[in-house]
Design a protein around this motif. Structure first.
Motif, PDB file in Angstrom:
ATOM      1  N   THR B  92       0.826  -1.218   0.000  1.00  0.00           N
ATOM      2  CA  THR B  92       0.000   0.000   0.000  1.00  0.00           C
ATOM      3  C   THR B  92       0.859   1.267   0.000  1.00  0.00           C
ATOM      4  O   THR B  92       0.567   2.242   0.687  1.00  0.00           O
ATOM      5  CB  THR B  92      -0.966  -0.014   1.223  1.00  0.00           C
ATOM      6  OG1 THR B  92      -1.501  -1.326   1.386  1.00  0.00           O
ATOM      7  CG2 THR B  92      -2.123   0.935   1.024  1.00  0.00           C
ATOM      8  N   GLY B  93       1.956   1.206  -0.754  1.00  0.00           N
ATOM      9  CA  GLY B  93       2.790   2.398  -0.872  1.00  0.00           C
ATOM     10  C   GLY B  93       3.577   2.739   0.377  1.00  0.00           C
ATOM     11  O   GLY B  93       3.974   3.885   0.569  1.00  0.00           O
ATOM     12  N   ALA B  94       3.836   1.730   1.215  1.00  0.00           N
ATOM     13  CA  ALA B  94       4.537   1.993   2.478  1.00  0.00           C
ATOM     14  C   ALA B  94       5.941   2.545   2.251  1.00  0.00           C
ATOM     15  O   ALA B  94       6.418   3.387   3.021  1.00  0.00           O
ATOM     16  CB  ALA B  94       4.606   0.721   3.325  1.00  0.00           C
ATOM     17  N   ILE B  95       6.604   2.089   1.209  1.00  0.00           N
ATOM     18  CA  ILE B  95       7.961   2.600   0.931  1.00  0.00           C
ATOM     19  C   ILE B  95       7.868   4.030   0.417  1.00  0.00           C
ATOM     20  O   ILE B  95       8.587   4.923   0.884  1.00  0.00           O
ATOM     21  CB  ILE B  95       8.686   1.688  -0.096  1.00  0.00           C
ATOM     22  CG1 ILE B  95       8.805   0.255   0.446  1.00  0.00           C
ATOM     23  CG2 ILE B  95      10.055   2.264  -0.462  1.00  0.00           C
ATOM     24  CD1 ILE B  95       9.460   0.109   1.787  1.00  0.00           C
ATOM     25  N   GLU B  96       6.967   4.272  -0.528  1.00  0.00           N
ATOM     26  CA  GLU B  96       6.796   5.629  -1.042  1.00  0.00           C
ATOM     27  C   GLU B  96       6.383   6.574   0.087  1.00  0.00           C
ATOM     28  O   GLU B  96       6.746   7.748   0.075  1.00  0.00           O
ATOM     29  CB  GLU B  96       5.752   5.644  -2.166  1.00  0.00           C
ATOM     30  CG  GLU B  96       6.223   4.983  -3.460  1.00  0.00           C
ATOM     31  CD  GLU B  96       6.024   3.478  -3.467  1.00  0.00           C
ATOM     32  OE1 GLU B  96       5.541   2.933  -2.455  1.00  0.00           O
ATOM     33  OE2 GLU B  96       6.342   2.844  -4.494  1.00  0.00           O
ATOM     34  N   ALA B  97       5.627   6.079   1.051  1.00  0.00           N
ATOM     35  CA  ALA B  97       5.224   6.925   2.176  1.00  0.00           C
ATOM     36  C   ALA B  97       6.422   7.413   2.978  1.00  0.00           C
ATOM     37  O   ALA B  97       6.328   8.403   3.697  1.00  0.00           O
ATOM     38  CB  ALA B  97       4.240   6.189   3.086  1.00  0.00           C
TER      39      ALA B  97
ATOM     40  N   HIS D 100       3.919   9.524  -2.204  1.00  0.00           N
ATOM     41  CA  HIS D 100       2.966   8.832  -3.079  1.00  0.00           C
ATOM     42  C   HIS D 100       3.623   8.049  -4.207  1.00  0.00           C
ATOM     43  O   HIS D 100       4.559   8.519  -4.836  1.00  0.00           O
ATOM     44  CB  HIS D 100       1.993   9.850  -3.670  1.00  0.00           C
ATOM     45  CG  HIS D 100       1.246  10.596  -2.609  1.00  0.00           C
ATOM     46  ND1 HIS D 100       0.296   9.994  -1.833  1.00  0.00           N
ATOM     47  CD2 HIS D 100       1.359  11.868  -2.156  1.00  0.00           C
ATOM     48  CE1 HIS D 100      -0.166  10.876  -0.956  1.00  0.00           C
ATOM     49  NE2 HIS D 100       0.463  12.015  -1.126  1.00  0.00           N
ATOM     50  N   LYS D 101       3.064   6.883  -4.471  1.00  0.00           N
ATOM     51  CA  LYS D 101       3.557   6.038  -5.549  1.00  0.00           C
ATOM     52  C   LYS D 101       3.076   6.561  -6.896  1.00  0.00           C
ATOM     53  O   LYS D 101       1.942   7.038  -7.015  1.00  0.00           O
ATOM     54  CB  LYS D 101       3.029   4.615  -5.355  1.00  0.00           C
ATOM     55  CG  LYS D 101       3.669   3.586  -6.266  1.00  0.00           C
ATOM     56  CD  LYS D 101       3.142   2.189  -6.003  1.00  0.00           C
ATOM     57  CE  LYS D 101       4.026   1.152  -6.669  1.00  0.00           C
ATOM     58  NZ  LYS D 101       5.329   0.993  -6.000  1.00  0.00           N
ATOM     59  N   VAL D 102       3.942   6.457  -7.895  1.00  0.00           N
ATOM     60  CA  VAL D 102       3.548   6.694  -9.284  1.00  0.00           C
ATOM     61  C   VAL D 102       3.340   5.313  -9.903  1.00  0.00           C
ATOM     62  O   VAL D 102       4.282   4.536 -10.045  1.00  0.00           O
ATOM     63  CB  VAL D 102       4.635   7.473 -10.049  1.00  0.00           C
ATOM     64  CG1 VAL D 102       4.182   7.728 -11.490  1.00  0.00           C
ATOM     65  CG2 VAL D 102       4.969   8.781  -9.350  1.00  0.00           C
ATOM     66  N   LEU D 103       2.102   5.022 -10.244  1.00  0.00           N
ATOM     67  CA  LEU D 103       1.731   3.703 -10.760  1.00  0.00           C
ATOM     68  C   LEU D 103       1.675   3.806 -12.281  1.00  0.00           C
ATOM     69  O   LEU D 103       0.972   4.667 -12.805  1.00  0.00           O
ATOM     70  CB  LEU D 103       0.347   3.354 -10.199  1.00  0.00           C
ATOM     71  CG  LEU D 103      -0.047   1.892 -10.085  1.00  0.00           C
ATOM     72  CD1 LEU D 103       0.875   1.154  -9.122  1.00  0.00           C
ATOM     73  CD2 LEU D 103      -1.484   1.793  -9.569  1.00  0.00           C
ATOM     74  N   THR D 104       2.381   2.933 -12.977  1.00  0.00           N
ATOM     75  CA  THR D 104       2.513   3.137 -14.417  1.00  0.00           C
ATOM     76  C   THR D 104       2.082   1.936 -15.266  1.00  0.00           C
ATOM     77  O   THR D 104       2.099   0.799 -14.813  1.00  0.00           O
ATOM     78  CB  THR D 104       3.978   3.457 -14.794  1.00  0.00           C
ATOM     79  OG1 THR D 104       4.788   2.351 -14.418  1.00  0.00           O
ATOM     80  CG2 THR D 104       4.453   4.714 -14.109  1.00  0.00           C
ATOM     81  N   VAL D 105       1.719   2.285 -16.483  1.00  0.00           N
ATOM     82  CA  VAL D 105       1.544   1.304 -17.563  1.00  0.00           C
ATOM     83  C   VAL D 105       2.385   1.772 -18.743  1.00  0.00           C
ATOM     84  O   VAL D 105       2.682   2.965 -18.852  1.00  0.00           O
ATOM     85  CB  VAL D 105       0.064   1.201 -18.033  1.00  0.00           C
ATOM     86  CG1 VAL D 105      -0.733   0.302 -17.114  1.00  0.00           C
ATOM     87  CG2 VAL D 105      -0.571   2.559 -18.179  1.00  0.00           C
ATOM     88  N   PRO D 106       2.754   0.843 -19.640  1.00  0.00           N
ATOM     89  CA  PRO D 106       3.546   1.258 -20.800  1.00  0.00           C
ATOM     90  C   PRO D 106       2.798   2.299 -21.643  1.00  0.00           C
ATOM     91  O   PRO D 106       1.578   2.231 -21.795  1.00  0.00           O
ATOM     92  CB  PRO D 106       3.727  -0.054 -21.584  1.00  0.00           C
ATOM     93  CG  PRO D 106       3.602  -1.132 -20.551  1.00  0.00           C
ATOM     94  CD  PRO D 106       2.589  -0.615 -19.569  1.00  0.00           C
ATOM     95  N   ASN D 107       3.532   3.275 -22.153  1.00  0.00           N
ATOM     96  CA  ASN D 107       2.931   4.325 -22.982  1.00  0.00           C
ATOM     97  C   ASN D 107       2.692   3.824 -24.401  1.00  0.00           C
ATOM     98  O   ASN D 107       3.347   2.900 -24.874  1.00  0.00           O
ATOM     99  CB  ASN D 107       3.848   5.547 -23.009  1.00  0.00           C
ATOM    100  CG  ASN D 107       5.074   5.326 -23.870  1.00  0.00           C
ATOM    101  OD1 ASN D 107       5.033   5.504 -25.083  1.00  0.00           O
ATOM    102  ND2 ASN D 107       6.185   4.884 -23.265  1.00  0.00           N
ATOM    103  N   ILE D 108       1.745   4.457 -25.058  1.00  0.00           N
ATOM    104  CA  ILE D 108       1.515   4.256 -26.493  1.00  0.00           C
ATOM    105  C   ILE D 108       1.836   5.597 -27.156  1.00  0.00           C
ATOM    106  O   ILE D 108       1.082   6.553 -26.993  1.00  0.00           O
ATOM    107  CB  ILE D 108       0.042   3.884 -26.776  1.00  0.00           C
ATOM    108  CG1 ILE D 108      -0.455   2.763 -25.854  1.00  0.00           C
ATOM    109  CG2 ILE D 108      -0.163   3.551 -28.248  1.00  0.00           C
ATOM    110  CD1 ILE D 108       0.084   1.401 -26.147  1.00  0.00           C
TER     111      ILE D 108
END
Lengths: 340, 340, 340, 340
Positions: B92-97, D100-108
């Protein structure tokens, strides 16, 4: 060695340990979604007479404080506390590590006052300063004192007036509620705040706190915050079993009350001997002041913490725990007498 | 209901619980500075044949990961992991936190490779991007696979080449070390990394992980990080007692080995029935693939987690625990047979 | 309306604006790696007589403070400041947002003392509390006062004794160094600390601060911290051009000195009229105290900030800027006289 | 040397600089509360045909992204982006530094798709994983491509479906809106998202971005976030003056359009010479692919960035800026021809 060092010095109250042993071959689902946790939650909801509350069993006080405060605040929000508050002094910056300032005013006997809150809110009027969003108190306080009902009502009203969450750290809530000076029930206290936790670690459990959230908005998505801030317990059912037992046959209150009684006896006996205290005894922590030159000798017979020193006087802290006996108190009095 | 859901489903291994009961009237100092913790630390140091290591007993895996990674990195530093890494997916993003990016490459059978690390390091050459500072793997992995010695040596060399700390999440380290495919001892593994933790929660304890730090620089002031990031356990001696028992008479390894053996038996029997698996069995987690239409029925008899779905096939996860018996495996096989 | 509200009220000193216009058709590389920044850096290094220093041109005071403090501290580290410190009051929790506590003692005329540092360091002896890692002061202070050499030497020695970085926020450093009470050069000050910034925003520039780092360890990788904490300026060369001009022909000091002289004249004239001040005038900020009932009227003719109120008296703040003229001061005196 | 390195290579567009010079003796209030900022805000609100929007003038792209994302998310929330997103690659972990985490998917082609968002949202169903709260795209993208209306509508609908904020990084918004392939107005784009910023730094200003917030909830208290995350500009009126000028007589669009036209001419001429490109030209960034052995020579005559290398081919990036002339393009073509 007589142990009066703290109330987290023994593994577990025997009744709680029995419950664990009895249920040790059962299989449970993880993360607090089990039947034991659910039963324990229901007992607590009944106790506070609030069926809409939610209860979460977490691993420790510092991480519970992190969770609630980080969950309650926007990125620029701050928590209001008195200067002696546990979050301000004894958590190694755990709250700040979640990005939030702890804004403080001087304590009055370990307590935060409504006037203190008003002073801080009025002093933080615009976007150049942090925005107060939640108020933190501990009950009993770091000095063993207990908020009375009038004080809690006043704090609660002030929080509502300024749109602040009101959160109570109950690491030693049992001792507060069973104090002879306490003039409210846990249900009455619960009504006045938005969230509080019932301390297990310092009230006979192996570990664990029961976070009670009564404010619906604050409750939203809080399991995410518990996991994110490191307070999620895989074997949540262990907490479930322990709190379930703790709220069976009044055990929670019995443990705390016995601690208070023993602390009171020690306090009264020492006062008869002419010893002064930093604060009046209200719960299981007392703060006698001795000549500094006897402290070393005393520490060979009794285990305690030094609280503060001023010139030739030293204030120390005695704490009773679920393991403390009447005999311990007798012996402690005898030892102290021998040094006077 | 046959339980194959996870390895944190029961309170505690009976031997460990016995130890707690036996010592439940003792008095200890708090925060891991007690004699039990010290004894347990010494046993672990002996086991890894490193007298300069330090061992800390923490409350859970996620918070241990937070502690080590936040402690290892400067504010702009990142941790390298494979995409399936626990810190990347299930915390749940604990590292990013704590302020740090988790930089990932695709996993190979749940594993990070040296090539993956090189790719990321070379792709992050300057101050416009995060700076890699620590490498994270779990062993056994999220897919139940085990790093072999050659892989660990290669990862270790790559970390040293690029001045990266090398950290191993050992939530299921027991199962990795007792796997039939494991070709190194815990002492050999310890030499290759800077820190690792020995998982207790998933290896028969009520809770608790033993964080072992062998790198002196990383070790500096780490107790501050433990407290700040919410991983400090007031009753640290409970962890001390439990790990002390776990490293008595080989219990740690016996629990894990038995889990592996039961998982292997189930794996072999199911393969005989023609069932395919997502990964080869190496530890206590196996991933059989069934026709999706039997999953619902299966779940009425066996407790498990659904891993992934693709069209009409569903991969599920079976995990053996310290509570799993040969009879459980027999029954599970019988149940599954009835649906084929 | 006479403007005495602040020293960031006008676009830019004409000489600096001329420089920008003159160079506005040039092409530069970005992120402060250009020739103008390099020239400006060299001028500053010469000024402080330290060829090993590094200079970075950043976008603002708050973000510069964030950068230095977050870069200096481990995750559990804290910064020491006096209670009136800009980072403690007027940055909306920007330091805490990087995860760090601001630990404070009461100020003495806006200043932090060595005794204050000692008190805090001694009160934070172990891992249950934050670990002090850097000391923050501003010079001139929030109250317009200036540290004397003896005070800076003492602070510097205390920092070295306790292994703390010493950092000076120089948002108004020009006014401090050109104050009649200042008994040291910028080079002497630079020797005593590990990092400081030379304020441009409040000394005639469009924006920009020059962060000077003299401590090699603190300097390591600091560009990463600048980018990570949002202080990297794509068109760094604009800062380069402006600081280059600011350190040509003494302009930096001339602007500040003129501000001080005008503030002093206003201060002296008002004192002759019997007006009291909260602090002695030392730089470009003065704090006269008026009867509260004239404040509203005064604010129709002069622009200023209200500092504090106590019953029927109100303290306000007048600040001179690079735009302030002798005529402004004449007019202000005349206006004030009319209300006495 | 022909400069095609980036679009932040010159001080300022002459018309904007003129405006600053003209207003350089004026006095303004600080922090963006001035009349110029207010005028500029009104022009932008009129442009997007939304009187309820709010506009804030901030110091740079990275800090604007930090502000919006940290403001939009709860502590366990994450931002969704494509893997090539600026926040994921080129901000040194600035978003993660806010927790906060940056959650990603591959770009088109540099773009995020609705399918990508759906995939991530469906893959993050519970509290063991981060909770998506905001979607980030840049327009034009890192690859110089432009979202078409259909794509934006689809992203907008997906965001609304899943209760996600939709935020557009417009560092190069001018070039997107004036691209020959753009099929919507800025007002139409504004309606589809909750916030976006209009890039000034890369569109002829000394610095500065105009953050436009159309979602009322997101707008609440955002000035606190701006200050807390280091994006508050004391001399906000400088931004006010510049944006006021930029939105006078279409200057914003004229600058961008001219850049696009020059980039298109270069692109077409190079294609005639048989040169391949990584992406189709749509805005002011083009990505020609050359034999690696001419890159060194080329870089002696033209300033550019190397984008990627694969075996014996190298992709480089040419960017036109407000300083680029037709003559620059002629010369560049001539130089390149000489190496073919």
């Amino acid at each position: 060695m007589i142990n009066l060092r703290n109330d987290y010095c023994g593994v577990c109250h025997p009744k709680v340990l029995d419950a664990l042993v009895k249920k040790s071959t059962n299989v449970y689902v993880g993360y607090g979604l089990d039947t034991e946790s659910s039963e324990a939650e229901n007992k607590i909801k009944k106790l506070i007479n609030n069926n809409d509350a939610s209860v979460y069993f977490t691993v420790g006080g510092t991480s519970t404080n992190k969770i609630v405060i980080a969950h309650a605040l926007p990125s620029y929000g701050c928590v209001i506390a008195c200067d002696s508050g546990h979050i301000n002094v004894h958590e190694t910056g755990a709250i700040e590590a979640t990005g939030h300032k702890v804004l403080t005013v001087p304590n009055i006997n370990g307590k935060l006052t409504s006037e203190g809150i008003e002073f801080l809110v009025n002093g933080h009027p615009d976007f150049h300063m942090v925005k107060p969003g939640i108020v933190y108190i501990s009950n009993s306080t770091e000095y063993g004192t207990v908020y009375n009902k009038e004080e809690l009502v006043s704090l609660s009203n002030t929080c509502r007036k300024y749109n602040l969450y009101f959160y109570i750290d109950g690491a030693r809530l049992g001792c507060a509620l069973t104090s002879k000076v306490c003039d409210y029930s846990i249900a009455e206290m619960a009504e006045l705040c938005d969230a509080f936790y019932i301390g297990g670690t310092k009230n006979g459990l192996i570990l664990g706190e029961a976070l009670v959230v009564t404010n619906r908005k604050l409750n939203e998505d809080i399991r995410y915050a518990i996991k994110c801030h490191g307070g999620m317990y895989a074997k949540g059912f262990v907490n479930g079993i322990m709190f379930n037992e703790l709220f069976t046959n009044n055990l929670f209150f019995d443990i705390a009350k016995q601690e208070n009684i023993l602390a009171e006896r020690l306090y009264n006996e020492l006062r008869k001997l002419g010893i002064k205290f930093l604060f009046k005894q209200e719960t299981n922590q007392i703060f006698p002041i001795f000549n500094s030159d006897i402290i070393d000798e005393l520490s060979k017979k009794i285990s305690f913490e030094v609280w503060s020193k001023e010139e030739d006087m030293t204030c120390i802290r005695f704490v009773t725990s679920f393991l403390t006996t009447n005999e311990d108190i007798d012996k402690a009095i005898k030892v102290i007498k021998s040094y006077l």
